[in-house]
Design an enzyme around this catalytic site. Structure first.
Site, PDB file in Angstrom:
ATOM      1  N   SER A 158       0.965  -0.893  -0.269  1.00  0.00           N
ATOM      2  CA  SER A 158       0.281  -0.053  -0.311  1.00  0.00           C
ATOM      3  C   SER A 158       0.830   1.222   0.285  1.00  0.00           C
ATOM      4  O   SER A 158       1.331   1.534   0.703  1.00  0.00           O
ATOM      5  CB  SER A 158      -1.302   0.195   1.620  1.00  0.00           C
ATOM      6  N   TYR A 187      -1.784   0.168  10.308  1.00  0.00           N
ATOM      7  CA  TYR A 187      -1.744  -0.422   8.941  1.00  0.00           C
ATOM      8  C   TYR A 187      -0.358   0.009   8.068  1.00  0.00           C
ATOM      9  O   TYR A 187       0.441  -0.790   7.451  1.00  0.00           O
ATOM     10  CB  TYR A 187      -2.809   0.446   8.226  1.00  0.00           C
ATOM     11  N   ALA A 189       2.284   0.311   9.201  1.00  0.00           N
ATOM     12  CA  ALA A 189       3.623  -0.546   9.986  1.00  0.00           C
ATOM     13  C   ALA A 189       3.385  -1.685   9.659  1.00  0.00           C
ATOM     14  O   ALA A 189       4.566  -2.255   9.522  1.00  0.00           O
ATOM     15  CB  ALA A 189       3.559  -0.679  11.423  1.00  0.00           C
ATOM     16  N   LYS A 191       2.195  -2.575   6.525  1.00  0.00           N
ATOM     17  CA  LYS A 191       2.135  -3.027   4.884  1.00  0.00           C
ATOM     18  C   LYS A 191       3.897  -2.738   4.694  1.00  0.00           C
ATOM     19  O   LYS A 191       4.117  -3.360   3.730  1.00  0.00           O
ATOM     20  CB  LYS A 191       1.397  -2.025   4.359  1.00  0.00           C
TER      21      LYS A 191
HETATM   22  N1  LIG Z   1      -8.332  -0.455  -0.953  1.00  0.00           N
HETATM   23  C1  LIG Z   1      -7.555   0.768  -1.141  1.00  0.00           C
HETATM   24  O1  LIG Z   1      -7.931   1.762  -1.201  1.00  0.00           O
HETATM   25  C2  LIG Z   1      -6.101  -0.205  -1.048  1.00  0.00           C
HETATM   26  C3  LIG Z   1      -4.991   0.835  -1.412  1.00  0.00           C
HETATM   27  C4  LIG Z   1      -4.266   0.114  -0.929  1.00  0.00           C
HETATM   28  C5  LIG Z   1      -3.683  -1.094  -0.770  1.00  0.00           C
HETATM   29  N2  LIG Z   1      -4.842  -2.004  -0.045  1.00  0.00           N
HETATM   30  C6  LIG Z   1      -4.466  -3.484  -0.296  1.00  0.00           C
HETATM   31  O2  LIG Z   1      -5.212  -4.454  -1.601  1.00  0.00           O
HETATM   32  C7  LIG Z   1      -5.765  -5.488  -0.704  1.00  0.00           C
HETATM   33  C8  LIG Z   1      -6.731  -5.461  -0.583  1.00  0.00           C
HETATM   34  O3  LIG Z   1      -7.979  -4.142  -0.085  1.00  0.00           O
HETATM   35  P1  LIG Z   1      -9.551  -4.285  -0.174  1.00  0.00           P
HETATM   36  O4  LIG Z   1     -10.146  -3.020  -0.306  1.00  0.00           O
HETATM   37  O5  LIG Z   1      -9.595  -5.203  -1.827  1.00  0.00           O
HETATM   38  O6  LIG Z   1     -10.249  -5.267   0.702  1.00  0.00           O
HETATM   39  P2  LIG Z   1     -11.664  -5.578   0.793  1.00  0.00           P
HETATM   40  O7  LIG Z   1     -11.782  -5.600   3.068  1.00  0.00           O
HETATM   41  O8  LIG Z   1     -12.655  -5.080  -0.149  1.00  0.00           O
HETATM   42  O9  LIG Z   1     -10.653  -6.824   0.957  1.00  0.00           O
HETATM   43  C9  LIG Z   1      -9.913  -7.894   2.061  1.00  0.00           C
HETATM   44  C10 LIG Z   1     -10.187  -9.354   2.019  1.00  0.00           C
HETATM   45  O10 LIG Z   1      -9.403 -10.214   3.073  1.00  0.00           O
HETATM   46  C11 LIG Z   1     -10.632 -10.495   3.513  1.00  0.00           C
HETATM   47  N3  LIG Z   1     -10.006 -11.349   4.639  1.00  0.00           N
HETATM   48  C12 LIG Z   1      -9.564 -10.533   5.823  1.00  0.00           C
HETATM   49  N4  LIG Z   1      -8.920 -10.666   7.013  1.00  0.00           N
HETATM   50  C13 LIG Z   1      -8.925 -12.584   6.649  1.00  0.00           C
HETATM   51  C14 LIG Z   1      -7.951 -13.995   6.907  1.00  0.00           C
HETATM   52  N5  LIG Z   1      -7.730 -13.479   8.276  1.00  0.00           N
HETATM   53  N6  LIG Z   1      -8.429 -14.688   6.733  1.00  0.00           N
HETATM   54  C15 LIG Z   1      -8.720 -14.087   5.235  1.00  0.00           C
HETATM   55  N7  LIG Z   1      -9.784 -13.651   4.178  1.00  0.00           N
HETATM   56  C16 LIG Z   1      -9.069 -12.842   5.030  1.00  0.00           C
HETATM   57  C17 LIG Z   1     -11.797 -10.670   3.520  1.00  0.00           C
HETATM   58  O11 LIG Z   1     -12.281 -11.218   4.472  1.00  0.00           O
HETATM   59  C18 LIG Z   1     -11.714  -9.640   2.509  1.00  0.00           C
HETATM   60  O12 LIG Z   1     -12.790 -10.145   1.440  1.00  0.00           O
HETATM   61  C19 LIG Z   1      -5.092  -5.577   0.560  1.00  0.00           C
HETATM   62  O13 LIG Z   1      -4.500  -5.227   1.197  1.00  0.00           O
HETATM   63  C20 LIG Z   1      -5.477  -3.515   0.688  1.00  0.00           C
HETATM   64  O14 LIG Z   1      -4.631  -3.954   1.963  1.00  0.00           O
HETATM   65  C21 LIG Z   1      -6.034  -1.270  -0.442  1.00  0.00           C
END
Ligand SMILES: NC(=O)c1ccc[n+]([C@@H]2O[C@H](COP(=O)([O-])OP(=O)(O)OC[C@H]3O[C@@H](n4cnc5c(N)ncnc54)[C@H](O)[C@@H]3O)[C@@H](O)[C@H]2O)c1
Length: 277
Positions: A158, A187, A189, A191
């Protein structure tokens, strides 16, 4: 016409969090290009599968959603055994996409100032985002190494793991509600740890042909986001907009395929220019 360079046909791909906002796009992009895709997720509900494959429109032999807690080794190993039984080979690709973050709508107990940020929340966020990624990488990488066929591990980072959050973006919350929102440290730390976990594994498994890279997204637009938040966030992005949720698909196909065959330990940043200034 099949593009040999970016081909993922028949590759066995695991996407953790593969029914979430970004993850569902990876699942779909890999599946549509002929890969066998297994989603490891805490919530494998039919409604979430339906969002990717409306009216059950998928070949059952090429898609599987399995309930896995990425923080529990036994659930990871059981799911990997199930896949091995099903597809007879170890995975070629692992996308570590599962994660948790603290949205501006979160209550003050989990988003308060650094000085008072609760230890248990810090541990929980590090546990899912970093320890969970470690456990998945360890389990899948071990199988890839033992099978001797190489592989590609893609860790989702991220911008907030590369640089600190811009707290000014969230100041509107206090104006709206009277309660300040501080984007938490946990988050960021967690990431940030992904980047050296990636480099470590890339060098550790380099000669075994297991490539490990990070893909760094920036803020993805959601229809539930506050208008002021979108405005504030957007004003920090050189490209002048938030990302769409499918704008990381090209990078995942690139990292999963032969197109990135000499790339390991790297960080592919797709952030509309966020980290460029
Ligand atoms: N959405 C953003 O703006 C953004 C920006 C930068 C980075 N990210 C990163 O991208 C990735 C996806 O983000 P997103 O926004 O699609 O998130 P999201 O919340 O839509 O999806 C995350 C998924 O992870 C699953 N999950 C959480 N804990 C779990 C566990 N212990 N075991 C198994 N599954 C688990 C949840 O069920 C969920 O479906 C993440 O790593 C997030 O940090 C997102």
């Amino acid at each position: 016409m099949r593009d040999e360079l970016f081909d993922v046909t028949d590759k066995i791909c695991i996407v953790t969090g593969g029914l979430g906002q970004i993850g569902q796009n990876f699942t779909k992009a890999l599946y549509e290009r002929g890969a066998k895709v297994a989603v490891f997720t805490a919530h494998p509900t039919p409604e979430r599968v339906e969002r990717i494959f409306p009216s059950d429109q998928y070949q059952k032999e090429r898609f599987k959603a399995i309930k896995v807690d990425i923080n529990k080794k036994d659930t990871i190993e059981a799911a990997l055994d199930e896949l091995q039984e099903l597809w007879k080979e170890v995975p070629d690709v692992l996308v570590n996409c599962a994660g948790i973050d603290t949205q501006p709508s979160a209550p003050p107990e989990v988003s308060g100032p650094f000085e008072k940020f609760p230890e248990e929340v810090f541990r929980e966020v590090v546990d899912v985002n970093l320890v969970g990624t470690f456990l998945m990488t360890q389990a899948v990488g071990a199988r890839m190494a033992e099978a001797g066929k190489g592989g590609s591990i893609i860790n989702i980072g991220s911008i907030y793991g590369m640089v600190s959050p811009v707290q000014d973006i969230y100041a509107y919350k206090e104006e709206q509600t009277g309660v300040p929102f501080i984007k938490p440290v946990a988050y960021s730390a967690a990431k940030s740890g992904i980047y050296n976990l990636t480099r470590y594994c890339a060098t550790y498994w380099g000669k075994k042909g297991i490539r490990v890279n990070t893909l760094t997204p920036a803020g993805v637009w959601r229809d539930t986001q506050d208008e002021v938040f979108i405005q504030n966030f957007t004003s920090r992005i050189p490209m002048g907009r938030m990302s769409r949720e499918d704008e990381y698909n090209g990078a995942v196909i690139f990292l999963a395929s032969r197109a990135s065959s000499f790339m390991t330990g790297a960080n592919l940043v797709i952030d509309g220019g966020w980290t460029a200034w």
